[in-house]
Design an enzyme around this catalytic site. Structure first.
Site, short mmCIF file in Angstrom:
data_model
loop_
_atom_site.label_atom_id
_atom_site.label_comp_id
_atom_site.label_asym_id
_atom_site.label_seq_id
_atom_site.Cartn_x
_atom_site.Cartn_y
_atom_site.Cartn_z
N SER A 1 -12.60 26.24 -26.88
CA SER A 1 -12.76 25.07 -28.26
C SER A 1 -11.36 24.78 -28.87
O SER A 1 -11.25 25.86 -29.69
CB SER A 1 -14.05 24.99 -28.40
OG SER A 1 -13.86 24.42 -30.02
N THR B 1 -39.88 26.05 -10.67
CA THR B 1 -40.07 25.62 -10.00
C THR B 1 -40.06 24.43 -11.48
O THR B 1 -40.51 25.23 -12.67
CB THR B 1 -40.98 25.47 -9.28
OG1 THR B 1 -42.49 25.78 -9.83
CG2 THR B 1 -41.01 26.03 -8.08
N HIS B 2 -39.65 23.51 -11.60
CA HIS B 2 -39.92 22.53 -12.74
C HIS B 2 -39.13 22.84 -13.83
O HIS B 2 -39.47 22.70 -15.04
CB HIS B 2 -40.96 22.06 -12.80
CG HIS B 2 -42.49 21.69 -11.97
ND1 HIS B 2 -42.56 20.61 -11.21
CD2 HIS B 2 -43.12 22.56 -11.41
CE1 HIS B 2 -43.23 20.58 -10.39
NE2 HIS B 2 -43.82 21.48 -10.56
N ASN C 1 -2.03 -2.38 13.92
CA ASN C 1 -4.00 -1.74 12.98
C ASN C 1 -3.76 -1.22 14.84
O ASN C 1 -4.51 -0.44 12.98
CB ASN C 1 -4.29 -2.88 14.25
CG ASN C 1 -4.03 -4.66 13.18
OD1 ASN C 1 -3.61 -4.04 12.45
ND2 ASN C 1 -4.66 -5.98 14.04
N LYS D 1 -16.41 29.67 -28.37
CA LYS D 1 -16.76 29.01 -27.16
C LYS D 1 -16.01 30.30 -25.88
O LYS D 1 -14.72 30.25 -26.45
CB LYS D 1 -16.20 27.70 -27.52
CG LYS D 1 -16.82 27.42 -28.59
CD LYS D 1 -18.67 26.24 -28.51
CE LYS D 1 -19.09 24.93 -26.94
NZ LYS D 1 -19.85 25.09 -27.21
N ASN E 1 -16.20 28.10 -22.65
CA ASN E 1 -16.93 26.97 -21.89
C ASN E 1 -16.74 26.81 -20.24
O ASN E 1 -15.69 26.97 -20.05
CB ASN E 1 -16.58 25.28 -22.31
CG ASN E 1 -16.83 25.03 -23.73
OD1 ASN E 1 -17.98 25.43 -24.18
ND2 ASN E 1 -16.07 24.56 -24.50
N SER F 1 1.33 -1.47 -0.57
CA SER F 1 0.10 0.24 -0.15
C SER F 1 0.46 1.40 0.15
O SER F 1 0.29 2.42 -0.39
CB SER F 1 -0.80 -0.18 1.21
OG SER F 1 -0.27 -0.45 2.44
N LYS G 1 -7.44 3.76 2.31
CA LYS G 1 -7.20 4.96 2.20
C LYS G 1 -7.02 5.49 0.98
O LYS G 1 -7.91 6.79 0.25
CB LYS G 1 -5.78 4.86 2.38
CG LYS G 1 -5.57 4.66 4.28
CD LYS G 1 -4.05 4.54 4.58
CE LYS G 1 -4.35 3.15 5.32
NZ LYS G 1 -5.26 1.67 4.86
N GLU H 1 -18.86 21.82 -14.81
CA GLU H 1 -18.62 20.70 -15.17
C GLU H 1 -17.95 19.66 -14.40
O GLU H 1 -18.60 18.96 -13.84
CB GLU H 1 -18.67 21.01 -16.65
CG GLU H 1 -19.82 21.56 -17.51
CD GLU H 1 -19.39 21.36 -18.95
OE1 GLU H 1 -20.03 20.77 -19.73
OE2 GLU H 1 -18.75 22.77 -19.65
#
Ligand code: ARG
Length: 461
Positions: A278, A156-157, A111, A284, A286, A24, A326, A291
């Site tokens: 882009s 809303t929606h 441990n 563009k 972005n 590890s 971990k 995101e």
């Protein structure tokens, strides 16, 4: 060659695949600082209790300091054959100071050692989140005060519902991230107990002082049950769970940012610093940072699910499965940290397009509820009837293709004769938001008050 830590029982060394699945060190080397601090506290306590000599303890502590320096300078040779950070450090200690190094592991096991190291790391990470969330809260409340009177459509929606202020919308996230911060604080309090001295699983026959090591490492107290101490991982699961909730909030805001900076909405502009271009489309700009913040939530939930599933079938006490905690936790928690930093940057820099917001706020008959409320207040209609009358007026406006505040009085009176010129006083979006003065409502006065209250509280911390 058989293993230098437990070679006594073994005639042969491990298969290469055994070494690969077992090691590890590639990721738990991250815990070097915590591991060395834990070892120093342990050996000081052993010397205090005359379990090792003062002389050996001094040598061990000096050796550990030298190792810390080597690692920080990038001069330490980590070895996969030595499996993990604990054995890498101990083996190097024995190279540096000789047989005295072998006394460090008295009354201790890997441990309780790994449980201690990892707790310290998670605790430090929770403290970092606290600071980062404070920065984000400050950025949001600062922008909210600035935009307390900026009208935008509330949805809303994802359909236009009623006008709200942009400041109010930002303050909604202040409430969410403040709860996230308080969850981090709760988790820290609950987890701040020291497993060191629980040894492999049963405790030890040496006269150790667990209060002393706990205190030296900044814990409130030692853990009360040795079996629990070496096999519990809920401290990290709780941290990742809190991180998941915060990531969900970040992702919602990120999603809104993506929508808001589309050409069709054009509610905000992100700074160049938090946008990308882009390679083919020259026009563009972005919202990649938003995101990616949205995407990071998936990795964080993945970590949470991985940890829960990894733990759920393990009998007490330690099983090697737990070594798999971990990587997942490191990935999940560092993802949150980066997402918080990126969101804070975006919020600090973004610019609202107040004209576009206001225009959109007035479309979609967003003040229809104001009209219905006026009918209740001024004409004395029951709300249900007012709802119906307003619906018919909206239908007329829709037929004519005009906004609600542009409809003529005659057209309104054709629906209900009791409507007077005074109705126009509630049909503009500005009047609408200004009237929402109920506690927690969107009126600019409320929003300014809330933003200032938060900023004051945040500055005091
Ligand atoms: N590298 C191990 C881990 O992360 C340390 C504990 C090993 N203990 C053991 N009994 N094999 O969990």
């Amino acid at each position: 060659m058989s293993n230098r830590m437990w070679g006594g029982r073994f005639a042969e060394g491990p298969d290469a695949i055994m070494e690969e699945i077992n090691a590890s060190i590639d990721y738990d080397r991250k815990l070097y600082r915590q591991d060395i601090a834990g070892s120093k506290a342990h050996v000081r306590m052993l010397a205090e209790g005359n379990i090792v000599s003062k002389d050996d303890a001094d040598k061990i502590a000096e050796g550990l300091d030298a190792i810390l320096l080597e690692i920080e300078k990038g001069e330490f040779a980590f070895s996969r054959a030595l499996e993990d950070i604990h054995m890498n450090v101990e083996a190097r200690l024995s190279d540096l100071i000789g047989p005295a190094a072998g006394r460090l592991h008295t009354a201790r096991s890997r441990n309780d050692q790994v449980a201690t190291d990892f707790r310290i790391w998670v605790r430090d990470t929770l403290d970092t989140f606290d600071e980062q969330l404070t920065d984000l809260l400050t950025a949001l409340a600062t922008r909210a005060e600035e935009y307390s009177g900026t009208v935008m459509p509330g949805f809303t929606h994802l359909q236009t519902a009623q006008p709200v202020t942009f400041g109010h919308h930002l303050m909604a996230y202040v409430e969410m991230f403040a709860r996230d911060r308080s969850r981090m604080r709760d988790a820290r309090k609950r987890m701040n107990e020291c497993p060191l001295g629980s040894a492999a699983l049963a405790g030890t026959s040496f006269p150790i002082d667990r209060e002393m090591t706990a205190k030296a490492l900044g814990f409130d107290r030692p853990t009360a049950n040795s079996l629990d101490a070496v096999s519990d991982r809920d401290f990290v699961i709780e941290a990742v769970s809190n991180a998941s909730i915060a990531a969900m909030h970040l992702s919602r805001l990120a999603e809104e940012i993506v929508i808001w900076c589309s050409a069709q909405f054009a509610f905000i502009r992100l700074s160049d610093k938090f946008s990308t271009g882009s390679s083919i489309m020259p026009q563009k700009k972005n919202p990649d940072a938003a995101e990616l913040v949205r995407a990071k939530s998936g990795r964080i939930y993945g970590g949470l699910t991985g940890l829960l599933v990894m733990m759920k079938g393990l009998p007490l006490a330690y099983s090697k499965d737990m070594q798999e905690d971990k990587e997942q936790a490191f990935d999940a928690l560092s993802s949150l940290s980066l997402a918080l930093a990126a969101m804070t940057g975006m919020v600090r820099d973004l610019e609202a397009n107040e004209k576009a917001m206001k225009k959109a706020a007035g479309s979609g008959y967003s003040t229809a509820t104001d009209l219905a409320d006026w009918l209740v207040r001024v004409v004395g209609m029951p709300f249900r009837e007012a709802h119906h009358v307003t619906g018919r007026i909206v239908a007329t406006a829709a037929e004519k293709g005009i906004d609600l505040h542009r409809i003529s009085l005659a057209d309104m009176q054709a629906v209900d004769g009791r409507i007077t010129n005074d109705v126009y006083s509630v049909l503009s979006v500005d009047k609408s938001v200004r009237s929402r003065t109920s506690y927690g409502g969107t009126s600019p006065v409320n929003v300014r008050k809330q933003a200032r209250r938060w900023l004051k509280a945040l500055a005091r911390e």
